[in-house]
Scaffold this active site. Structure first.
Site, short mmCIF file in Angstrom:
data_model
loop_
_atom_site.label_atom_id
_atom_site.label_comp_id
_atom_site.label_asym_id
_atom_site.label_seq_id
_atom_site.Cartn_x
_atom_site.Cartn_y
_atom_site.Cartn_z
N SER A 280 49.43 28.87 36.59
CA SER A 280 49.65 30.32 36.58
C SER A 280 51.06 30.72 36.15
O SER A 280 51.49 30.40 35.06
CB SER A 280 49.29 30.87 37.96
OG SER A 280 49.31 32.27 37.94
N HIS A 281 51.77 31.37 37.05
CA HIS A 281 53.10 31.91 36.73
C HIS A 281 54.21 30.89 36.98
O HIS A 281 55.37 31.19 36.76
CB HIS A 281 53.35 33.13 37.59
CG HIS A 281 53.06 32.85 39.04
ND1 HIS A 281 51.78 32.70 39.51
CD2 HIS A 281 53.88 32.62 40.07
CE1 HIS A 281 51.83 32.41 40.80
NE2 HIS A 281 53.08 32.34 41.17
N ASP B 82 51.25 36.91 32.79
CA ASP B 82 51.81 35.62 33.24
C ASP B 82 51.29 34.44 32.42
O ASP B 82 50.61 34.62 31.41
CB ASP B 82 51.54 35.41 34.73
CG ASP B 82 50.09 35.09 35.01
OD1 ASP B 82 49.22 35.55 34.23
OD2 ASP B 82 49.81 34.38 35.99
N ASP C 2 48.88 32.26 32.63
CA ASP C 2 47.47 32.11 32.31
C ASP C 2 46.76 33.45 32.09
O ASP C 2 45.54 33.50 31.98
CB ASP C 2 46.75 31.30 33.39
CG ASP C 2 46.81 31.96 34.75
OD1 ASP C 2 47.79 32.69 35.02
OD2 ASP C 2 45.89 31.75 35.56
N ASP D 126 46.33 36.22 33.95
CA ASP D 126 45.59 37.02 34.94
C ASP D 126 46.46 38.05 35.65
O ASP D 126 45.95 38.99 36.24
CB ASP D 126 44.84 36.12 35.94
CG ASP D 126 45.74 35.15 36.67
OD1 ASP D 126 46.96 35.11 36.37
OD2 ASP D 126 45.23 34.41 37.53
N ARG D 127 47.78 37.88 35.60
CA ARG D 127 48.65 38.87 36.26
C ARG D 127 49.12 39.93 35.27
O ARG D 127 49.11 39.70 34.06
CB ARG D 127 49.89 38.19 36.82
CG ARG D 127 49.57 37.25 37.94
CD ARG D 127 50.83 36.74 38.59
NE ARG D 127 50.47 35.94 39.76
CZ ARG D 127 51.28 35.67 40.76
NH1 ARG D 127 52.52 36.11 40.74
NH2 ARG D 127 50.86 34.96 41.77
N LYS E 154 41.43 37.95 38.42
CA LYS E 154 42.23 39.10 38.05
C LYS E 154 42.46 39.03 36.54
O LYS E 154 42.29 37.98 35.93
CB LYS E 154 43.52 39.15 38.83
CG LYS E 154 44.33 37.87 38.80
CD LYS E 154 45.41 37.94 39.86
CE LYS E 154 46.21 36.66 39.90
NZ LYS E 154 46.15 36.01 41.22
C1 G1P Z 1 50.21 33.73 45.27
C2 G1P Z 1 50.04 35.20 45.53
C3 G1P Z 1 48.57 35.53 45.66
C4 G1P Z 1 47.82 35.05 44.42
C5 G1P Z 1 48.11 33.58 44.17
C6 G1P Z 1 47.48 33.10 42.88
O1 G1P Z 1 49.71 32.99 46.35
O2 G1P Z 1 50.73 35.60 46.69
O3 G1P Z 1 48.42 36.90 45.84
O4 G1P Z 1 46.44 35.24 44.57
O5 G1P Z 1 49.52 33.37 44.11
O6 G1P Z 1 47.96 33.78 41.77
P1 G1P Z 1 50.65 32.38 47.52
O7 G1P Z 1 51.71 31.57 46.85
O8 G1P Z 1 51.26 33.57 48.20
O9 G1P Z 1 49.73 31.61 48.40
ZN ZN Z 2 48.12 33.57 36.85
#
Ligand code: G1P
Ligand code: ZN
Length: 543
Positions: free
Chosen positions: A113-114, A277, A279, A281-282, A376
């Site tokens: 992801s990010h 981000d 991938d 989704d954000r 998302k």
């Molecule tokens: C974090 C974000 C959460 C999101 C997840 C995946 O998770 O807080 O909202 O769904 O990344 O993108 P966390 O690191 O808080 O468990």
């Molecule tokens: Zn992501």
């Protein structure tokens, strides 16, 4: 081509977190690490023989090598077919869509992801179900159990599959279909939004800047904003996905997307700015001179989604993750919509969407989505925002100001303390947990606690219960502090403190959030003793 069974032994720590298994890339590249986890996925989903899967990732370092291993393992275990994005690329929402559209048995998304990418950074693997959504805990628990007792895995000895050429080929007995990663997603967006109207908005001189942060949404945003909607070339910046995201942090928030922030705060700023981000989704939404918090964005989208054709019939209901601000609840209340509060992580929205209870949902962590996929979706949020701006003719700033005046403003901020010693972080949480019963009635920094509990969730669709989902402290007057430990970090523990207060008076709705929340921030610190327990003077990131 020969199918071989490789002897292995269980590897510790392969527990899928909030969003699949995330580790340092070098860990994933270690002997048997990826293979063990993939074999455990096959076991967790009841075997892969005869099944059709989707495979793609965000293009980070190790993406294509991992894809080749996964394909050879799928073939060795008898999968019928794998649909792969060209170059092993697929954004998370696009993967979710292809899984659903092609009626497959699920898919594997390679992404962290990010989190930054590169050989020294992070890699990740997650499994999504036939509905296109992340595997629920029941399934990831089976995967985890499998990782603990694994003694061997099966893999084909074969040449690499050509993932650069669109079309179908065979890998042993298994069909591999390489698809353009963008086409099917763009077609889906055309069913939800009025592209002609958006084209007219852009043709009228409405200026957009989209920062793809060197990640996967580059090709998607270019195809939609520039090619389909006619925005000038250069509207999408940092548009070419790179294995290490240009050395950056592909997380769309004001800190990591500071380049976009400074463009949008300048006098000659475009009308609308957005970023996505690693991938895809954000999303982050910025107007000229104004940043929209994800919680506010969710509330604005819920209040106005009916202006886009895909949502013209109205919303069935809405949902937010527990730490997300309650700005959404105010819209739901005014509109008579059901509003669900779920634990952090997208997987909890899936049942509500599948059951038709909600149409729109989101999280404070820059995630918004709808029933069009089961993840998302960053670009979708951008297109919904643009549709609302086109329909109302308002600027982002006017829209937001009017929204706050109507529903009240939920000042909101999240403070993250990263790479905290895991034992100390657990102690901090345990310290608050042990005092939950005695906090109500006590006053901190002049704020009296009215309620304190640990959030647990009973899924109204399948009846499952998820416990230990964050500590909630509610203060007199509607303010709130929430504490939880991240489930996606890869180093030590990340403490997240979510802070919120409500302001109904339009004259006081334009303060800096950190200032507006100063007392709650101090009260949260007094309750948790963050400095004393972690040795940290200030958070690493404030969003
Ligand atoms: C974090 C974000 C959460 C999101 C997840 C995946 O998770 O807080 O909202 O769904 O990344 O993108 P966390 O690191 O808080 O468990
Ligand atoms: Zn992501």
């Amino acid at each position: 081509m020969e199918r071989v069974t490789v002897q292995t032994a269980p590897i510790d720590g392969q527990k899928p977190g909030t969003s699949g298994l995330r580790k340092k890339t070098r860990v994933f590249m270690g002997p048997h690490y990826l293979e063990n986890f993939i074999q455990s996925i096959w076991i967790g989903i009841g075997g892969v023989a005869g099944k059709n899967l989707v495979l793609g990732g965000d293009g980070r370092y190790f993406n294509t090598n991992a894809a080749q291993v996964i394909l050879r393992m799928a073939a060795a275990s008898g999968a019928a077919k794998v649909i792969v994005g060209q170059g092993a690329l697929l954004s998370t929402p696009a993967a979710s869509h292809v899984i659903r559209q092609r009626k497959t048995d699920g898919g594997i998304i390679m992404s962290a992801s990010h989190n930054p990418g590169g050989i020294e950074e992070d890699f990740g693997v997650k499994f999504n179900m036939p509905n296109g959504g992340p595997a629920p805990e029941e399934v990831t628990n089976r995967m985890l159990e499998a990782t603990k007792s694994l003694t061997s895995y099966d893999i084909l000895e074969a040449q690499d599959v050509d993932l650069g050429t669109i079309g179908t080929q065979m890998l042993g007995e298994m069909e591999v279909e390489v698809i353009d990663p963008v086409t099917e997603y763009v077609a889906l967006m055309e069913t939800l939004f009025d592209f002609d109207k958006l084209r007219r908005l852009i043709a009228s001189g409405f200026r957009i800047r989209f920062d793809a942060m060197h990640a996967i949404t580059g090709p998607y945003a270019t195809a939609i904003l520039e090619e389909a909607l006619g925005a000038p070339k250069g509207t999408v910046v940092n548009a070419v996905p790179s294995p290490d995201f240009g050395g950056g942090h592909p997380d769309p928030n004001p800190i990591w997307a500071h380049e976009l922030m400074s463009t949008m705060m300048a006098a000659d700023a475009p009308d609308f700015g957005a970023a996505s981000d690693g991938d895809g989704d954000r999303n982050m939404i910025v107007g000229r001179g104004i940043y929209v918090t994800p919680s506010d964005s969710l509330a604005v989208l819920a209040a106005n989604a009916h202006l886009a054709p895909g949502y013209a019939a109205g919303l069935a209901g809405v949902a937010r993750s527990m730490p997300t601000s309650r700005a959404l609840d105010r819209v739901a209340e005014a509109r008579g919509l059901a509003c669900y509060e779920t634990p952090t992580g997208w997987k909890f929205f899936g049942n509500l969407l599948d059951d038709g209870r909600i149409t729109l949902c989101g999280e404070e962590s820059a995630g918004t989505g709808s029933d069009h996929v089961r993840e998302k979706d960053g670009l979708w949020a951008v297109l919904l925002w643009l549709s609302i701006l086109a329909e109302t003719g308002k600027s982002v700033s006017d829209l937001l100001t009017a929204h706050w005046a109507e529903y009240g403003r939920n000042y909101y901020s999240r403070h993250d303390y990263e790479a905290v010693d895991a034992v100390k972080a657990e102690e901090l949480m345990a310290g608050i947990r042990s005092r939950l019963g005695s906090l109500p009635g006590q006053t901190f920094e002049g704020l009296t606690v009215v309620e304190a509990d640990e959030f647990s969730y009973d899924d109204p669709v399948d009846g499952s219960r998820s416990e230990g989902q964050g500590l909630r402290i509610a203060f007199e007057g509607g303010a709130r502090a929430v504490f939880r430990l991240s489930g996606t970090g890869t180093v030590g523990a990340t403490l997240r403190v979510y802070l919120e207060d409500v302001e109904a008076d339009p004259a006081r709705q334009h303060a800096d959030p950190q200032e507006a929340l100063a007392t709650i921030i101090a009260a949260a610190d007094a309750i948790a003793d963050i400095k004393g327990k972690t040795g940290r003077d200030a958070p690493d990131v404030r969003t």
